[in-house]
Design a protein around this motif. Sequence first.
Motif, PDB file in Angstrom:
ATOM      1  N   ILE A 214      74.469 -78.111  10.233  1.00 39.69           N
ATOM      2  CA  ILE A 214      74.505 -77.945  11.681  1.00 39.69           C
ATOM      3  C   ILE A 214      74.698 -76.461  11.980  1.00 39.69           C
ATOM      4  N   TRP A 215      73.829 -75.941  12.869  1.00 38.33           N
ATOM      5  CA  TRP A 215      73.903 -74.545  13.303  1.00 38.33           C
ATOM      6  C   TRP A 215      74.327 -74.483  14.768  1.00 38.33           C
ATOM      7  N   GLY A 216      75.132 -73.501  15.099  1.00 41.63           N
ATOM      8  CA  GLY A 216      75.541 -73.301  16.477  1.00 41.63           C
ATOM      9  C   GLY A 216      74.439 -72.659  17.306  1.00 41.63           C
ATOM     10  N   ALA A 217      74.676 -72.588  18.616  1.00 44.45           N
ATOM     11  CA  ALA A 217      73.669 -72.076  19.535  1.00 44.45           C
ATOM     12  C   ALA A 217      73.432 -70.576  19.402  1.00 44.45           C
ATOM     13  N   ASP A 218      74.190 -69.917  18.550  1.00 46.25           N
ATOM     14  CA  ASP A 218      73.929 -68.509  18.234  1.00 46.25           C
ATOM     15  C   ASP A 218      73.243 -68.368  16.873  1.00 46.25           C
TER      16      ASP A 218
END
Length: 249
Positions: A214-218
């Motif tokens: 999972i990657w964050g919105a940045d």
Amino acid sequence: MTALTLAAAQTLSIAGDVAANISRHLVFMQVAAEQGVQVLVFPELSLTGYEPTLAADLAIAPDAPLLAPLREMARELQLTAVVGMPIRLALQTQVMIGALVLGADGSVAVYTKQHLHPGEEVAFAAGQGGAALAWGDDRIALAVCADFSHASHPRQAAQAGANVYAAGVLISEGGYAKDSALLQGYAAEHRLLVLMANHGGPSGGWACAGRSAIWGADGRLLAAVPGVGEALVIARRDGEHWLGHVVAV
């Protein structure tokens, strides 16, 4: 409504053994609920394994009684689960790669893979996608594997108001570097939380890479499974930020 907690399920599928795979999905759902997960996404064709040659015989209608244990568990746990299955829609003979959304309210919604991987057209027809999932102010757009290889897919999701992009996939060791870079790039470009649920072992002759993430919105990696095997990758909102961690299953 509590802040959204979601997870990618990295599972091992037994080829063609839907009953055994359902049993394992139930375990994952239970563990996820214990972690406070509200939306749980499984890999592409998680209930059958990635087995195109078996798909025509295994395909079901989205409301098939076969899925009753999963639907009942989703309702009991108040958990929405997105499971992978070959499906036939009403009055159609074509088989599509489905992501079935088993809602916490007992509902069933359907997402069908829009963009086929080369060679899949022998066993599958291209689908029409599906509506984003709504959770409070969040909108979760779904994708199945090759969908995300088309940059227009996450772009259209973001333009339609999605802030989460959740993909159930089959990614091999050889394709992981490229595909994970794409997903990380979409997170940063479109300000999306991006979730990727991959198979945790071989399926359909492919040596799957695992490493669900999972990657964050940045674009920052929040959490990832270090390799193959079974696990949950969980992202939980903490105020304006997301925190991620991995739980073995």
